[in-house]
Design a protein around this motif. Structure first.
Motif, PDB file in Angstrom:
ATOM      1  N   THR A  96       0.786  -1.177  -0.009  1.00  0.00           N
ATOM      2  CA  THR A  96       0.089  -0.086   0.035  1.00  0.00           C
ATOM      3  C   THR A  96       0.844   1.236   0.123  1.00  0.00           C
ATOM      4  O   THR A  96       2.162   1.050   0.265  1.00  0.00           O
ATOM      5  N   ALA A  97       0.167   2.307  -0.153  1.00  0.00           N
ATOM      6  CA  ALA A  97       1.080   3.568  -0.114  1.00  0.00           C
ATOM      7  C   ALA A  97       1.746   3.720   1.291  1.00  0.00           C
ATOM      8  O   ALA A  97       2.967   4.297   1.131  1.00  0.00           O
ATOM      9  N   GLU A  98       0.945   3.437   2.424  1.00  0.00           N
ATOM     10  CA  GLU A  98       1.805   3.702   3.564  1.00  0.00           C
ATOM     11  C   GLU A  98       2.853   2.694   3.709  1.00  0.00           C
ATOM     12  O   GLU A  98       3.896   3.014   4.366  1.00  0.00           O
ATOM     13  N   ARG A  99       2.939   1.365   3.188  1.00  0.00           N
ATOM     14  CA  ARG A  99       4.128   0.436   3.215  1.00  0.00           C
ATOM     15  C   ARG A  99       5.155   1.069   2.301  1.00  0.00           C
ATOM     16  O   ARG A  99       6.249   0.780   2.547  1.00  0.00           O
ATOM     17  N   ILE A 100       4.749   1.396   1.216  1.00  0.00           N
ATOM     18  CA  ILE A 100       5.904   2.121   0.342  1.00  0.00           C
ATOM     19  C   ILE A 100       6.734   3.068   1.049  1.00  0.00           C
ATOM     20  O   ILE A 100       7.873   3.194   1.155  1.00  0.00           O
ATOM     21  N   GLU A 101       5.829   4.032   1.630  1.00  0.00           N
ATOM     22  CA  GLU A 101       6.297   5.065   2.251  1.00  0.00           C
ATOM     23  C   GLU A 101       7.260   4.619   3.545  1.00  0.00           C
ATOM     24  O   GLU A 101       8.470   5.002   3.850  1.00  0.00           O
ATOM     25  N   ALA A 102       6.688   3.700   4.238  1.00  0.00           N
ATOM     26  CA  ALA A 102       7.458   2.951   5.348  1.00  0.00           C
ATOM     27  C   ALA A 102       8.913   2.543   5.014  1.00  0.00           C
ATOM     28  O   ALA A 102       9.924   2.497   5.512  1.00  0.00           O
ATOM     29  N   ALA A 103       8.898   1.691   3.619  1.00  0.00           N
ATOM     30  CA  ALA A 103       9.758   1.111   3.203  1.00  0.00           C
ATOM     31  C   ALA A 103      11.013   2.029   2.523  1.00  0.00           C
ATOM     32  O   ALA A 103      12.210   1.595   2.911  1.00  0.00           O
ATOM     33  N   ALA A 104      10.568   3.054   2.217  1.00  0.00           N
ATOM     34  CA  ALA A 104      11.334   4.028   1.471  1.00  0.00           C
ATOM     35  C   ALA A 104      12.128   4.680   2.746  1.00  0.00           C
ATOM     36  O   ALA A 104      13.429   4.842   2.767  1.00  0.00           O
TER      37      ALA A 104
ATOM     38  N   ILE B 198      13.704  -4.932   5.537  1.00  0.00           N
ATOM     39  CA  ILE B 198      12.376  -3.956   5.373  1.00  0.00           C
ATOM     40  C   ILE B 198      11.343  -5.212   5.287  1.00  0.00           C
ATOM     41  O   ILE B 198      10.210  -5.045   5.562  1.00  0.00           O
ATOM     42  N   ALA B 199      11.416  -6.327   4.556  1.00  0.00           N
ATOM     43  CA  ALA B 199      10.169  -6.892   4.475  1.00  0.00           C
ATOM     44  C   ALA B 199      10.167  -7.780   5.443  1.00  0.00           C
ATOM     45  O   ALA B 199       8.859  -8.071   5.819  1.00  0.00           O
ATOM     46  N   SER B 200      10.820  -8.159   6.295  1.00  0.00           N
ATOM     47  CA  SER B 200      10.515  -8.891   7.797  1.00  0.00           C
ATOM     48  C   SER B 200       9.675  -7.766   8.624  1.00  0.00           C
ATOM     49  O   SER B 200       8.691  -8.091   9.162  1.00  0.00           O
ATOM     50  N   ALA B 201      10.057  -6.299   8.663  1.00  0.00           N
ATOM     51  CA  ALA B 201       9.474  -5.552   9.346  1.00  0.00           C
ATOM     52  C   ALA B 201       8.071  -5.344   8.621  1.00  0.00           C
ATOM     53  O   ALA B 201       7.103  -4.920   9.798  1.00  0.00           O
TER      54      ALA B 201
ATOM     55  N   VAL C  51       8.818  -5.703  -1.664  1.00  0.00           N
ATOM     56  CA  VAL C  51       9.424  -4.297  -1.167  1.00  0.00           C
ATOM     57  C   VAL C  51       9.990  -3.802  -2.499  1.00  0.00           C
ATOM     58  O   VAL C  51      10.208  -2.666  -2.471  1.00  0.00           O
ATOM     59  N   ARG C  52      10.864  -4.686  -3.194  1.00  0.00           N
ATOM     60  CA  ARG C  52      11.739  -4.234  -4.531  1.00  0.00           C
ATOM     61  C   ARG C  52      10.765  -3.739  -5.443  1.00  0.00           C
ATOM     62  O   ARG C  52      11.015  -2.409  -5.815  1.00  0.00           O
TER      63      ARG C  52
ATOM     64  N   GLY D  34       7.684  -2.217  -4.949  1.00  0.00           N
ATOM     65  CA  GLY D  34       7.013  -1.066  -4.298  1.00  0.00           C
ATOM     66  C   GLY D  34       8.014   0.305  -4.292  1.00  0.00           C
ATOM     67  O   GLY D  34       7.663   1.126  -4.835  1.00  0.00           O
ATOM     68  N   LEU D  35       9.371  -0.137  -4.143  1.00  0.00           N
ATOM     69  CA  LEU D  35      10.168   0.684  -4.017  1.00  0.00           C
ATOM     70  C   LEU D  35      10.500   1.196  -5.505  1.00  0.00           C
ATOM     71  O   LEU D  35      10.652   2.722  -5.808  1.00  0.00           O
ATOM     72  N   LYS D  36      10.601   0.492  -6.451  1.00  0.00           N
ATOM     73  CA  LYS D  36      10.690   0.830  -7.677  1.00  0.00           C
ATOM     74  C   LYS D  36       9.754   1.596  -8.337  1.00  0.00           C
ATOM     75  O   LYS D  36      10.073   2.374  -9.103  1.00  0.00           O
ATOM     76  N   GLU D  37       8.670   1.202  -8.253  1.00  0.00           N
ATOM     77  CA  GLU D  37       7.409   1.951  -8.598  1.00  0.00           C
ATOM     78  C   GLU D  37       7.253   3.443  -7.873  1.00  0.00           C
ATOM     79  O   GLU D  37       6.956   4.369  -8.515  1.00  0.00           O
ATOM     80  N   GLU D  38       7.675   3.617  -6.735  1.00  0.00           N
ATOM     81  CA  GLU D  38       7.664   4.872  -5.970  1.00  0.00           C
ATOM     82  C   GLU D  38       8.918   6.064  -6.924  1.00  0.00           C
ATOM     83  O   GLU D  38       8.611   7.208  -6.973  1.00  0.00           O
ATOM     84  N   LEU D  39       9.905   5.039  -7.391  1.00  0.00           N
ATOM     85  CA  LEU D  39      10.728   6.217  -8.100  1.00  0.00           C
ATOM     86  C   LEU D  39      10.439   6.879  -9.368  1.00  0.00           C
ATOM     87  O   LEU D  39      10.091   7.223 -10.096  1.00  0.00           O
TER      88      LEU D  39
END
Length: 188
Positions: free
Chosen positions: A149-157, A169-172, A180-181, A183-188
């Motif tokens: 979700t947007a919240e998880r992507i933000e937390a991952a970033a 990050i995946a564990s958390a 995780v990969r 989600g972070l790639k989509e954020e870029l």
């Protein structure tokens, strides 16, 4: 002269019991069952075992032609092969398939039935495609809900900027590393 049954479902979630019960009620002494196998694949494990088991004079009982063949060509080839081996084919839902496919009339009927079976499969596919298109036009995407979700992507970033590894990050976040990969790639 044995009566041999063959049943198949395309997915593991589908229930095979009704097919198997119908084949046994029709007199099948032995029933071969494939779970999660496409009819377009000729080398289904139990189908191959069924073909190996049958002898001249046996009758193969199926619920419908689409259980043994997913295309018109496959159906015709399969029925011809069975006929050449002296094996009769009997369909519970297509009684006119109980014919001698070694005669010209029998071969013609087999061809017509194969075309009708292919038409049925193609119609189902077309209806499914239309349903998906309609759902997309209504804003529904289908498929599994997104984990990131947007919240998880933000937390991952945030965690990534703190030097945390993808695994940490995946564990958390209790998601997979690939999520995780992505989600972070989509954020870029």
């Amino acid at each position: 002269m044995a009566l041999i049954g063959y049943a198949r479902v395309s997915t593991r979630e589908q229930n095979i019991e009704a097919q198997e019960a119908a084949l046994r009620a029709a007199g099948a002494e032995k029933v071969f069952v494939d779970h999660g196998e496409s009819s377009r694949i000729a080398s289904r494990p139990q189908w191959v075992a069924c073909l190996d088991y049958m002898r001249p004079g046996d009758t193969l009982i199926i619920r419908a032609l689409d259980r043994i063949a997913g295309t018109e060509r496959m159906a015709i080839e399969t029925i011809r092969e069975l006929g050449a081996r002296g094996i009769r084919l009997n369909s519970l839902t297509e009684p006119f398939l109980d014919i001698d496919s070694s005669t010209p009339m029998g071969e013609a009927i087999v061809g017509i039935m194969a075309v009708l079976a292919q038409l049925r499969v193609s119609t189902i596919r077309e209806n499914t495609r239309r349903g998906i298109e309609h759902a997309r036009a209504q804003g529904r995407v289908g498929g599994r809900p997104r984990v990131m979700t947007a919240e998880r992507i933000e937390a991952a970033a945030t965690l990534r900027s703190q030097g945390k590894s993808y695994s940490q990050i995946a564990s958390a976040l209790r998601v997979s590393i690939s999520s995780v990969r992505r989600g972070l790639k989509e954020e870029l």
